[in-house]
Scaffold this motif. Structure first.
Motif, PDB file in Angstrom:
ATOM      1  N   LEU A 174      -3.320   0.066  -3.598  1.00 19.69           N
ATOM      2  CA  LEU A 174      -3.082  -1.243  -2.991  1.00 19.69           C
ATOM      3  C   LEU A 174      -2.697  -2.193  -4.116  1.00 19.69           C
ATOM      4  O   LEU A 174      -3.300  -2.151  -5.190  1.00 19.69           O
TER       5      LEU A 174
ATOM      6  N   SER B  45       0.862  -1.171   0.000  1.00 20.80           N
ATOM      7  CA  SER B  45       0.000   0.000   0.000  1.00 20.80           C
ATOM      8  C   SER B  45       0.901   1.224   0.000  1.00 20.80           C
ATOM      9  O   SER B  45       2.006   1.192   0.540  1.00 20.80           O
TER      10      SER B  45
ATOM     11  N   TRP C 106      -2.306   6.992  -4.902  1.00 17.63           N
ATOM     12  CA  TRP C 106      -2.313   6.013  -3.826  1.00 17.63           C
ATOM     13  C   TRP C 106      -2.820   4.687  -4.378  1.00 17.63           C
ATOM     14  O   TRP C 106      -3.394   4.642  -5.458  1.00 17.63           O
TER      15      TRP C 106
END
Length: 162
Positions: free
Chosen positions: A110, A85, A108
């Motif tokens: 994951l 992450s 951002w």
């Protein structure tokens, strides 16, 4: 200074003496919370590669590279699976002063990578991006499956992202 030859107009004034490529604090454990899992937390200015470098990667063929102010966390079991992450802000570079801390653009995500079979890998990911320009904002999910190349066998790779 980059590739300056004798007689070139490029001289020492084109060098950024305050440029910091990487400066980060790392916390690493091979037994995270006594679970037996490997973990690594990086905070600061980093260069980041995700898996096969398809979506997030540092420049490998340029003589100048991008750097990111970032928080990055990796958790996983070596050779089996990993979850990364991150939140990244692109570094704005200046010629004669220290770079700004962060920019208005944020990325951002994951990234889950697994090796379900000895000769295959599967990835599942989500990325989000926000900036002042609404037309450049996005959210993306994707999946990727790859069979590793082995002698005398077919290899393939499938990926889909939305």
């Amino acid at each position: 200074m980059s590739r300056a030859d004798a007689g070139s107009f490029v001289d020492d004034t084109h060098r950024n003496h305050t440029d910091i490529q990487q400066l980060h604090l790392d916390l690493v454990s091979s037994n995270f919370l006594r679970s037996g899992l490997f973990t690594e937390l990086n905070a600061g200015r980093i260069n980041l590669d995700l898996r096969r470098r398809r979506w997030v990667a540092r420049n490998s063929s340029r003589n100048t590279t991008n750097a990111f102010d970032s928080l990055h966390w990796l958790l996983g079991e070596r050779g089996s699976w990993s979850l990364q992450s991150f939140i990244i802000s692109l570094v704005r570079r200046y010629k004669r002063r220290l770079d700004d801390l962060g920019s208005s653009a944020l990325l951002w995500g994951l990234y889950l990578a697994a090796e379900p079979l000895p000769d295959a890998s599967a990835d599942l990911y989500y990325f989000g991006h926000r900036t002042d320009e609404a037309a450049r904002n996005f959210d993306m999910i994707g999946v990727r499956y790859r069979k590793a190349p082995l002698p005398s066998t077919w290899t393939y790779e499938m990926e889909s992202a939305y």
